[in-house]
Scaffold this active site. Structure first.
Site, PDB file in Angstrom:
ATOM      1  N   LYS A  60      -3.727  -6.112   4.078  1.00 40.54           N
ATOM      2  CA  LYS A  60      -2.907  -7.050   3.328  1.00 40.54           C
ATOM      3  C   LYS A  60      -3.841  -7.927   2.509  1.00 40.54           C
ATOM      4  O   LYS A  60      -4.912  -8.327   2.989  1.00 40.54           O
ATOM      5  CB  LYS A  60      -2.101  -7.923   4.305  1.00 40.54           C
ATOM      6  CG  LYS A  60      -1.265  -9.023   3.653  1.00 40.54           C
ATOM      7  CD  LYS A  60      -0.112  -8.411   2.857  1.00 40.54           C
ATOM      8  CE  LYS A  60       0.864  -9.468   2.378  1.00 40.54           C
ATOM      9  NZ  LYS A  60       1.674 -10.002   3.507  1.00 40.54           N
ATOM     10  N   SER A  62      -3.868 -11.093  -0.830  1.00 42.45           N
ATOM     11  CA  SER A  62      -3.176 -11.904  -1.823  1.00 42.45           C
ATOM     12  C   SER A  62      -3.331 -11.247  -3.187  1.00 42.45           C
ATOM     13  O   SER A  62      -4.435 -10.830  -3.563  1.00 42.45           O
ATOM     14  CB  SER A  62      -3.769 -13.312  -1.883  1.00 42.45           C
ATOM     15  OG  SER A  62      -3.643 -13.988  -0.671  1.00 42.45           O
ATOM     16  N   ALA A 115      -1.077 -18.463  -4.218  1.00 41.92           N
ATOM     17  CA  ALA A 115      -0.641 -19.849  -4.383  1.00 41.92           C
ATOM     18  C   ALA A 115      -1.602 -20.623  -5.279  1.00 41.92           C
ATOM     19  O   ALA A 115      -1.177 -21.367  -6.178  1.00 41.92           O
ATOM     20  CB  ALA A 115      -0.536 -20.518  -3.014  1.00 41.92           C
ATOM     21  N   HIS A 153       3.973 -19.480   3.623  1.00 39.02           N
ATOM     22  CA  HIS A 153       4.411 -19.001   4.939  1.00 39.02           C
ATOM     23  C   HIS A 153       5.510 -19.909   5.511  1.00 39.02           C
ATOM     24  O   HIS A 153       6.406 -20.339   4.802  1.00 39.02           O
ATOM     25  CB  HIS A 153       3.233 -18.881   5.895  1.00 39.02           C
ATOM     26  CG  HIS A 153       2.111 -18.016   5.409  1.00 39.02           C
ATOM     27  ND1 HIS A 153       2.314 -16.880   4.667  1.00 39.02           N
ATOM     28  CD2 HIS A 153       0.764 -18.117   5.570  1.00 39.02           C
ATOM     29  CE1 HIS A 153       1.149 -16.319   4.391  1.00 39.02           C
ATOM     30  NE2 HIS A 153       0.199 -17.041   4.921  1.00 39.02           N
TER      31      HIS A 153
END
Length: 281
Positions: A60, A62, A115, A153
């Site tokens: 995984k 970003s 983010a 999250h």
């Protein structure tokens, strides 16, 4: 992609409910797996760093970090966190006008996170950024160690408990500016993993999510064992928000959204998209 078939692959995933929900069946032998997996659960920013060092076979990551590592990794069509209404939030102790955002100290959950990239793309936040683990952001803002915080999250559902107020939904900003769903994270495979194996991993992740949807209680203990927030309503909201039909298969719309985000990130950093493209062939 090399020709030799591996016996096992390292697999990076976050302990967040969306990842543990998606991968539960695959990691517990409930769906066929093409190889054995050696799971490594870690904060997504740690996974981003490991991917930059090419330490994980499948991980995984970003999508804010993708432009920096896509020479070595290809994105899979399954397992992504991508959708509408799922963006990071900018929070503060009290309402602040947009003119005050420009010089504010902002706590961010990692400089490689989507983010942080969204904060940069927005353009309204020019002050210093303080990098910290995602679960430290809200307490830092509440204490006054940072003026603003970008939360991801479970924080999306719990920030009000700390007396914080939402200033901006970066997902809503992205959707309004670019008219595509927001890509947050995706599963990437090293380009030296054999193509046949990589495609089988992609299929297995989709099968694992299909199993989770067909047996929604099966992953409960595994999800709770790793979640930061144990309240069932928060965990359920987290999964409903971040696991979407795009998680099963990106499709054309999901791929286009990722290309939009990663392309803008690459342009900011003076990087190129690899000629073979972002996605597994």
């Amino acid at each position: 992609m090399s020709a030799s078939l591996p016996e096992s692959l390292s697999l990076g995933l976050s302990p967040c409910p969306n990842d543990t929900y998606i991968f539960h069946a695959l990691l517990h032998g409930l769906v066929p797996a093409p190889v054995a997996f050696r799971p490594h659960l870690a904060d997504v920013e740690e996974l981003n760093g490991m991917a930059r060092r090419k330490e994980l076979d499948v991980t995984k990551m970003s999508l804010g970090a993708a432009a920096r590592i896509m020479d070595d990794y290809a994105l899979l069509a399954s397992g992504a966190a991508l959708g509408w209404g799922c963006g990071p939030l900018v929070v503060a102790r009290e309402p602040l006008p947009p003119e005050a955002w420009a010089t504010a100290r902002v706590a961010v959950p990692g400089l490689l996170t989507t983010a942080n990239l969204l904060l940069t793309l927005h353009g309204g936040f020019q002050g210093p950024r303080q990098e910290m683990l995602f679960n430290e952001v809200m307490p830092a803002v509440a204490r006054g160690d940072a003026d603003l915080g970008v939360i991801i999250h479970e924080g999306r559902f719990t920030y009000q408990r700390l007396g914080l107020t939402k200033l901006l939904d970066l997902g809503e900003w992205w959707e309004g500016a670019f008219h595509v769903p927001l890509p947050l994270g995706a599963i990437a495979v090293r380009r030296d993993v054999p193509l046949e194996t990589a495609r089988a991993v992609q299929t297995a992740i989709a099968a694992s999510l299909s199993y989770a949807r067909a047996h929604p209680q099966a992953s409960g203990d595994f999800v709770r064992a790793h979640a930061q927030e144990l309240e069932e309503s928060v965990t359920r909201a987290h999964i409903e928000t971040f696991v979407t039909d795009y998680s099963l298969d990106l499709g054309e719309a999901g791929r286009a959204a990722i290309e939009q985000l990663v392309g803008r990130a690459a342009a900011l950093e003076g990087l190129r998209i690899p000629p073979q493209g972002l996605f597994l062939g």
